[in-house]
Design an enzyme around this catalytic site. Sequence first.
Site, short mmCIF file in Angstrom:
data_model
loop_
_atom_site.label_atom_id
_atom_site.label_comp_id
_atom_site.label_asym_id
_atom_site.label_seq_id
_atom_site.Cartn_x
_atom_site.Cartn_y
_atom_site.Cartn_z
CG HIS A 110 41.57 35.06 43.78
ND1 HIS A 110 41.37 35.97 42.68
CD2 HIS A 110 42.70 35.30 44.46
CE1 HIS A 110 42.28 36.93 43.09
NE2 HIS A 110 43.10 36.57 44.00
CG ASP A 133 39.87 38.67 39.80
OD1 ASP A 133 39.25 38.24 38.97
OD2 ASP A 133 39.79 38.03 41.01
CG HIS A 135 35.43 37.43 38.58
ND1 HIS A 135 36.49 36.99 37.95
CD2 HIS A 135 34.34 36.95 37.72
CE1 HIS A 135 36.15 35.97 36.86
NE2 HIS A 135 34.71 36.32 36.88
CG ASP A 137 37.34 37.14 43.33
OD1 ASP A 137 36.39 37.08 42.55
OD2 ASP A 137 38.65 37.06 43.20
CG HIS A 150 36.21 31.34 43.21
ND1 HIS A 150 36.86 31.15 41.96
CD2 HIS A 150 34.94 31.33 43.15
CE1 HIS A 150 35.78 31.14 41.06
NE2 HIS A 150 34.69 31.30 41.51
CG ASP A 238 41.36 35.55 39.12
OD1 ASP A 238 41.65 34.58 37.90
OD2 ASP A 238 40.43 35.32 39.50
CG ASP A 240 39.69 35.37 36.35
OD1 ASP A 240 39.72 36.55 36.47
OD2 ASP A 240 38.73 34.45 37.02
CD GLU A 283 40.13 31.00 40.56
OE1 GLU A 283 39.68 30.11 39.73
OE2 GLU A 283 39.54 31.22 41.64
N1 LIG Z 1 38.23 34.38 41.64
C1 LIG Z 1 37.22 34.01 40.74
N2 LIG Z 1 37.60 33.83 39.65
N3 LIG Z 1 36.00 34.56 41.15
C2 LIG Z 1 34.99 34.66 40.29
C3 LIG Z 1 33.51 34.90 41.05
C4 LIG Z 1 32.38 35.01 40.03
C5 LIG Z 1 31.13 35.39 41.08
N4 LIG Z 1 31.41 36.96 41.18
C6 LIG Z 1 30.88 34.66 42.26
O1 LIG Z 1 30.93 35.40 43.42
O2 LIG Z 1 30.75 33.47 42.40
MN LIG Z 2 39.62 36.25 41.60
MN LIG Z 3 38.45 36.09 38.45
#
Ligand SMILES: NC(=[NH2+])NCCC[C@H](N)C(=O)O
Ligand SMILES: [Mn+2]
Ligand SMILES: [Mn+2]
Length: 314
Positions: A110, A133, A135, A137, A150, A238, A240, A283
Amino acid sequence: MTKTQFFDEQERTVSVVGVDFSGGQPKAGVDQGPFQMVQFGVLDQIKELGWKVNFDGTFPNFQKLVPTEDPDIGRMKKPRAVSSVTRALADKVRLAAQKGHFALTLGGDHSIAIGTVSGTAAVHKDLCVIWVDAHADINTVESTDSGNLHGCPVSFLMGLNKPDVPQFEWVQPCLTPDRIVYIGLRDVDPAEKKILKELGIKAFSMHEVDRYGIGKVVDMALEHVNPHNNRPIHLSFDVDALDPTVAPATGTPVRGGLTFREGHYICEAIAETGLLVAMDMVEVNPALGDDNGLLQTVTVGCSLVRCGLGETLL
Ligand SMILES: NC(=[NH2+])NCCC[C@H](N)C(=O)O
Ligand SMILES: [Mn+2]
Ligand SMILES: [Mn+2]
Protein backbone atom coordinates in the site's frame (compact mmCIF):
# COMPACT_ATOMS: atom_id res chain seq x y z
CA MET A 1 -28.96 14.89 -10.44
CA THR A 2 -26.37 15.37 -13.13
CA LYS A 3 -23.34 13.25 -12.66
CA THR A 4 -20.08 14.69 -13.83
CA GLN A 5 -17.84 12.38 -15.77
CA PHE A 6 -14.15 13.06 -15.40
CA PHE A 7 -12.81 10.60 -17.88
CA ASP A 8 -13.37 10.63 -21.59
CA GLU A 9 -16.72 8.87 -22.08
CA GLN A 10 -16.03 8.31 -25.78
CA GLU A 11 -12.70 6.74 -25.16
CA ARG A 12 -13.63 4.79 -22.02
CA THR A 13 -10.07 3.64 -21.56
CA VAL A 14 -8.54 2.13 -18.47
CA SER A 15 -4.82 2.61 -18.07
CA VAL A 16 -3.58 -0.28 -16.01
CA VAL A 17 -0.32 -0.04 -14.11
CA GLY A 18 1.04 -3.14 -12.41
CA VAL A 19 3.40 -2.32 -9.59
CA ASP A 20 5.60 -5.27 -8.74
CA PHE A 21 6.84 -3.74 -5.52
CA SER A 22 7.01 -5.04 -1.97
CA GLY A 23 9.43 -2.60 -0.29
CA GLY A 24 6.82 -0.89 1.87
CA GLN A 25 6.67 -3.97 4.09
CA PRO A 26 8.87 -6.97 4.90
CA LYS A 27 7.05 -9.94 3.32
CA ALA A 28 8.14 -11.11 -0.11
CA GLY A 29 5.50 -11.98 -2.68
CA VAL A 30 3.22 -8.97 -2.74
CA ASP A 31 5.21 -7.79 -5.77
CA GLN A 32 3.69 -10.78 -7.61
CA GLY A 33 0.15 -9.55 -6.96
CA PRO A 34 -0.25 -7.67 -10.24
CA PHE A 35 1.23 -10.52 -12.22
CA GLN A 36 -1.27 -12.96 -10.70
CA MET A 37 -4.25 -10.69 -11.31
CA VAL A 38 -3.23 -10.19 -14.93
CA GLN A 39 -2.69 -13.91 -15.35
CA PHE A 40 -6.09 -14.54 -13.85
CA GLY A 41 -7.53 -12.49 -16.70
CA VAL A 42 -8.38 -9.14 -15.18
CA LEU A 43 -7.46 -7.27 -18.39
CA ASP A 44 -9.84 -9.29 -20.57
CA GLN A 45 -12.51 -9.05 -17.91
CA ILE A 46 -12.23 -5.27 -18.02
CA LYS A 47 -12.49 -5.31 -21.83
CA GLU A 48 -15.63 -7.40 -21.54
CA LEU A 49 -17.14 -4.57 -19.54
CA GLY A 50 -16.73 -2.34 -22.60
CA TRP A 51 -13.51 -0.55 -21.73
CA LYS A 52 -10.43 -0.20 -23.84
CA VAL A 53 -7.40 -1.32 -21.91
CA ASN A 54 -4.07 0.39 -22.07
CA PHE A 55 -1.41 -1.78 -20.42
CA ASP A 56 2.30 -1.60 -21.04
CA GLY A 57 3.45 -3.54 -18.04
CA THR A 58 5.84 -6.31 -18.64
CA PHE A 59 7.10 -7.55 -15.31
CA PRO A 60 9.33 -6.69 -13.59
CA ASN A 61 8.69 -3.07 -14.13
CA PHE A 62 9.17 -1.08 -10.96
CA GLN A 63 11.43 -3.56 -9.19
CA LYS A 64 14.34 -2.27 -11.28
CA LEU A 65 14.05 1.14 -9.63
CA VAL A 66 14.88 -0.39 -6.26
CA PRO A 67 18.39 0.52 -5.12
CA THR A 68 20.65 -2.26 -3.90
CA GLU A 69 21.68 -0.31 -0.81
CA ASP A 70 18.85 1.24 1.13
CA PRO A 71 19.67 1.56 4.84
CA ASP A 72 17.00 2.75 7.27
CA ILE A 73 16.59 6.48 7.79
CA GLY A 74 15.32 7.06 11.31
CA ARG A 75 12.52 4.53 11.65
CA MET A 76 11.82 4.37 7.93
CA LYS A 77 12.61 1.12 6.16
CA LYS A 78 13.56 1.18 2.47
CA PRO A 79 12.88 4.91 2.08
CA ARG A 80 14.80 5.29 -1.19
CA ALA A 81 13.08 2.33 -2.82
CA VAL A 82 9.62 3.50 -1.79
CA SER A 83 10.39 7.02 -2.89
CA SER A 84 11.72 6.18 -6.35
CA VAL A 85 9.01 3.64 -7.11
CA THR A 86 6.17 5.88 -5.98
CA ARG A 87 7.65 8.84 -7.82
CA ALA A 88 7.77 6.94 -11.11
CA LEU A 89 4.29 5.61 -10.45
CA ALA A 90 2.93 9.11 -9.80
CA ASP A 91 4.14 10.12 -13.27
CA LYS A 92 2.47 7.14 -14.92
CA VAL A 93 -0.82 7.71 -13.14
CA ARG A 94 -0.72 11.44 -13.87
CA LEU A 95 -0.18 10.80 -17.58
CA ALA A 96 -3.08 8.35 -17.63
CA ALA A 97 -5.37 10.84 -15.90
CA GLN A 98 -4.25 13.62 -18.25
CA LYS A 99 -5.33 11.50 -21.20
CA GLY A 100 -8.77 11.18 -19.67
CA HIS A 101 -8.23 7.54 -18.78
CA PHE A 102 -9.39 5.73 -15.69
CA ALA A 103 -6.22 4.92 -13.73
CA LEU A 104 -6.18 1.40 -12.35
CA THR A 105 -3.17 0.38 -10.27
CA LEU A 106 -2.54 -3.21 -9.25
CA GLY A 107 -0.15 -3.56 -6.31
CA GLY A 108 2.11 -4.14 -4.71
CA ASP A 109 1.98 -3.03 -1.10
CA HIS A 110 0.00 0.00 0.00
CA SER A 111 2.97 2.38 0.10
CA ILE A 112 2.39 2.75 -3.64
CA ALA A 113 -0.66 4.91 -2.90
CA ILE A 114 1.81 7.75 -2.27
CA GLY A 115 2.32 7.60 -6.03
CA THR A 116 -1.18 6.82 -7.22
CA VAL A 117 -2.97 9.51 -5.23
CA SER A 118 -0.25 12.06 -6.08
CA GLY A 119 -0.74 11.22 -9.75
CA THR A 120 -4.53 11.56 -9.80
CA ALA A 121 -4.54 14.62 -7.54
CA ALA A 122 -2.15 16.40 -9.91
CA VAL A 123 -4.81 16.24 -12.62
CA HIS A 124 -8.11 16.14 -10.74
CA LYS A 125 -7.84 19.21 -8.57
CA ASP A 126 -10.90 18.58 -6.46
CA LEU A 127 -10.04 14.94 -5.73
CA CYS A 128 -11.39 13.02 -2.76
CA VAL A 129 -10.18 9.63 -1.54
CA ILE A 130 -12.05 6.63 -0.18
CA TRP A 131 -9.62 4.38 1.66
CA VAL A 132 -10.93 0.86 2.26
CA ASP A 133 -8.63 -0.94 4.66
CA ALA A 134 -8.30 -2.72 8.01
CA HIS A 135 -5.59 -0.12 8.72
CA ALA A 136 -5.47 3.65 8.61
CA ASP A 137 -1.97 3.80 7.03
CA ILE A 138 -1.54 7.29 8.45
CA ASN A 139 1.52 6.75 10.65
CA THR A 140 4.10 9.49 10.34
CA VAL A 141 7.80 8.75 10.02
CA GLU A 142 8.01 9.47 13.74
CA SER A 143 4.95 7.58 14.92
CA THR A 144 5.49 4.35 12.98
CA ASP A 145 6.41 1.42 15.21
CA SER A 146 7.17 -0.97 12.40
CA GLY A 147 9.00 1.47 10.14
CA ASN A 148 7.12 -0.13 7.22
CA LEU A 149 6.11 2.60 4.82
CA HIS A 150 2.93 0.81 3.72
CA GLY A 151 1.63 1.98 7.10
CA CYS A 152 2.41 5.64 6.27
CA PRO A 153 1.18 6.69 2.80
CA VAL A 154 -1.64 8.93 4.03
CA SER A 155 0.70 10.98 6.24
CA PHE A 156 2.81 11.81 3.17
CA LEU A 157 -0.21 12.66 1.03
CA MET A 158 -1.48 14.99 3.75
CA GLY A 159 1.89 16.59 4.40
CA LEU A 160 2.00 15.48 8.03
CA ASN A 161 5.72 14.76 8.09
CA LYS A 162 7.36 17.95 9.29
CA PRO A 163 10.11 18.70 8.63
CA ASP A 164 9.84 17.25 5.15
CA VAL A 165 11.63 13.99 4.65
CA PRO A 166 14.24 14.78 1.96
CA GLN A 167 13.57 11.53 0.05
CA PHE A 168 9.90 12.43 -0.21
CA GLU A 169 10.23 16.12 -0.90
CA TRP A 170 8.75 15.54 -4.34
CA VAL A 171 5.39 14.62 -2.78
CA GLN A 172 3.02 17.58 -2.90
CA PRO A 173 0.57 17.49 -0.02
CA CYS A 174 -2.63 16.88 -1.96
CA LEU A 175 -5.11 15.62 0.61
CA THR A 176 -6.92 17.56 3.30
CA PRO A 177 -8.64 15.92 6.28
CA ASP A 178 -12.11 16.54 4.82
CA ARG A 179 -11.26 14.83 1.55
CA ILE A 180 -10.49 11.37 2.80
CA VAL A 181 -12.79 8.85 4.39
CA TYR A 182 -12.03 5.37 5.66
CA ILE A 183 -14.13 2.23 5.57
CA GLY A 184 -13.33 -1.08 7.27
CA LEU A 185 -10.82 -0.02 9.94
CA ARG A 186 -10.17 -2.39 12.84
CA ASP A 187 -6.43 -2.30 13.53
CA VAL A 188 -5.43 1.29 14.14
CA ASP A 189 -2.28 2.13 16.11
CA PRO A 190 -2.66 4.41 19.16
CA ALA A 191 -0.68 7.19 17.45
CA GLU A 192 -2.89 6.88 14.39
CA LYS A 193 -6.04 7.15 16.52
CA LYS A 194 -4.66 10.38 17.88
CA ILE A 195 -3.97 11.76 14.40
CA LEU A 196 -7.44 10.81 13.15
CA LYS A 197 -9.03 12.49 16.16
CA GLU A 198 -6.93 15.64 16.05
CA LEU A 199 -7.50 16.18 12.35
CA GLY A 200 -11.16 15.21 12.53
CA ILE A 201 -10.79 12.59 9.82
CA LYS A 202 -13.96 10.63 9.19
CA ALA A 203 -13.64 6.88 9.55
CA PHE A 204 -16.21 4.10 9.41
CA SER A 205 -14.66 1.23 11.29
CA MET A 206 -16.11 -2.27 11.36
CA HIS A 207 -18.07 -1.08 14.40
CA GLU A 208 -19.99 1.36 12.20
CA VAL A 209 -20.39 -1.26 9.49
CA ASP A 210 -21.99 -3.52 12.11
CA ARG A 211 -24.17 -0.75 13.47
CA TYR A 212 -25.49 0.85 10.30
CA GLY A 213 -24.96 -1.76 7.63
CA ILE A 214 -22.76 -1.27 4.60
CA GLY A 215 -25.41 0.55 2.54
CA LYS A 216 -25.76 3.37 5.02
CA VAL A 217 -22.02 3.49 5.68
CA VAL A 218 -21.20 4.03 2.00
CA ASP A 219 -23.94 6.69 1.75
CA MET A 220 -22.50 8.51 4.76
CA ALA A 221 -18.94 8.17 3.50
CA LEU A 222 -19.86 9.63 0.10
CA GLU A 223 -21.90 12.38 1.71
CA HIS A 224 -18.86 13.29 3.81
CA VAL A 225 -16.18 13.48 1.13
CA ASN A 226 -18.44 14.39 -1.73
CA PRO A 227 -21.31 16.48 -0.35
CA HIS A 228 -22.27 17.94 -3.74
CA ASN A 229 -21.57 14.87 -5.82
CA ASN A 230 -19.13 16.72 -7.99
CA ARG A 231 -15.70 15.64 -6.80
CA PRO A 232 -13.72 13.00 -8.65
CA ILE A 233 -13.07 9.97 -6.47
CA HIS A 234 -9.95 7.87 -6.00
CA LEU A 235 -10.69 4.51 -4.40
CA SER A 236 -7.72 2.93 -2.64
CA PHE A 237 -8.70 -0.62 -1.79
CA ASP A 238 -6.44 -2.70 0.46
CA VAL A 239 -7.55 -6.31 0.12
CA ASP A 240 -6.97 -6.80 3.87
CA ALA A 241 -10.13 -4.75 4.46
CA LEU A 242 -11.90 -8.01 3.65
CA ASP A 243 -12.13 -10.67 6.29
CA PRO A 244 -9.22 -13.13 6.15
CA THR A 245 -11.71 -15.92 5.43
CA VAL A 246 -12.51 -14.06 2.19
CA ALA A 247 -9.01 -12.79 1.31
CA PRO A 248 -6.40 -14.79 3.22
CA ALA A 249 -3.36 -14.15 1.00
CA THR A 250 -2.29 -10.80 2.39
CA GLY A 251 0.56 -9.64 4.60
CA THR A 252 -1.27 -8.12 7.55
CA PRO A 253 -4.62 -9.95 7.91
CA VAL A 254 -6.95 -8.86 10.70
CA ARG A 255 -9.99 -10.80 11.85
CA GLY A 256 -13.46 -9.32 11.78
CA GLY A 257 -13.35 -7.76 8.33
CA LEU A 258 -15.73 -6.99 5.49
CA THR A 259 -17.69 -9.84 3.98
CA PHE A 260 -17.41 -10.72 0.30
CA ARG A 261 -20.60 -8.81 -0.47
CA GLU A 262 -19.75 -5.78 1.69
CA GLY A 263 -16.47 -5.37 -0.19
CA HIS A 264 -18.19 -5.66 -3.53
CA TYR A 265 -21.03 -3.38 -2.50
CA ILE A 266 -18.54 -0.61 -1.71
CA CYS A 267 -17.03 -0.81 -5.19
CA GLU A 268 -20.41 -1.08 -6.91
CA ALA A 269 -21.88 1.89 -5.06
CA ILE A 270 -18.86 4.08 -5.71
CA ALA A 271 -18.83 3.11 -9.39
CA GLU A 272 -22.53 4.01 -9.56
CA THR A 273 -21.75 7.63 -8.69
CA GLY A 274 -20.03 7.99 -12.07
CA LEU A 275 -17.31 9.94 -10.28
CA LEU A 276 -14.67 7.27 -9.85
CA VAL A 277 -11.49 8.20 -11.74
CA ALA A 278 -8.90 5.92 -10.19
CA MET A 279 -8.66 2.72 -8.21
CA ASP A 280 -5.85 0.88 -6.44
CA MET A 281 -6.05 -2.81 -5.61
CA VAL A 282 -3.21 -3.55 -3.21
CA GLU A 283 -1.70 -6.03 -0.75
CA VAL A 284 -2.61 -9.18 -2.70
CA ASN A 285 0.28 -11.49 -1.75
CA PRO A 286 0.25 -14.75 -3.72
CA ALA A 287 3.11 -16.14 -1.62
CA LEU A 288 1.01 -16.26 1.52
CA GLY A 289 -1.50 -18.97 2.26
CA ASP A 290 -2.21 -22.21 0.44
CA ASP A 291 -3.21 -22.57 -3.22
CA ASN A 292 -6.86 -22.22 -2.41
CA GLY A 293 -6.33 -19.08 -0.36
CA LEU A 294 -4.25 -17.63 -3.14
CA LEU A 295 -6.86 -18.32 -5.79
CA GLN A 296 -9.58 -16.95 -3.53
CA THR A 297 -7.65 -13.73 -2.93
CA VAL A 298 -6.65 -13.14 -6.54
CA THR A 299 -10.20 -13.88 -7.68
CA VAL A 300 -11.71 -11.46 -5.21
CA GLY A 301 -9.15 -8.77 -6.11
CA CYS A 302 -10.17 -9.07 -9.77
CA SER A 303 -13.89 -9.03 -9.06
CA LEU A 304 -13.59 -5.93 -6.85
CA VAL A 305 -11.79 -4.22 -9.72
CA ARG A 306 -14.58 -5.20 -12.12
CA CYS A 307 -17.20 -3.78 -9.76
CA GLY A 308 -15.23 -0.54 -9.56
CA LEU A 309 -15.37 -0.43 -13.34
CA GLY A 310 -19.09 -0.86 -13.47
CA GLU A 311 -19.89 -4.54 -13.31
CA THR A 312 -23.34 -5.02 -11.85
CA LEU A 313 -25.26 -8.06 -10.67
CA LEU A 314 -28.16 -7.46 -13.05
N1 LIG B 1 -1.16 -1.36 4.16
C1 LIG B 1 -1.12 -2.10 5.26
N2 LIG B 1 -1.46 -3.37 5.20
N3 LIG B 1 -0.71 -1.51 6.37
C2 LIG B 1 -0.53 -2.14 7.63
C3 LIG B 1 0.05 -1.19 8.65
C4 LIG B 1 0.21 -1.82 9.99
C5 LIG B 1 0.75 -0.90 11.07
N4 LIG B 1 -0.21 0.12 11.41
C6 LIG B 1 2.08 -0.27 10.66
O1 LIG B 1 2.15 0.94 10.54
O2 LIG B 1 3.04 -0.95 10.47
MN1 LIG C 1 -3.38 -0.45 3.61
MN1 LIG D 1 -4.29 -2.88 5.45
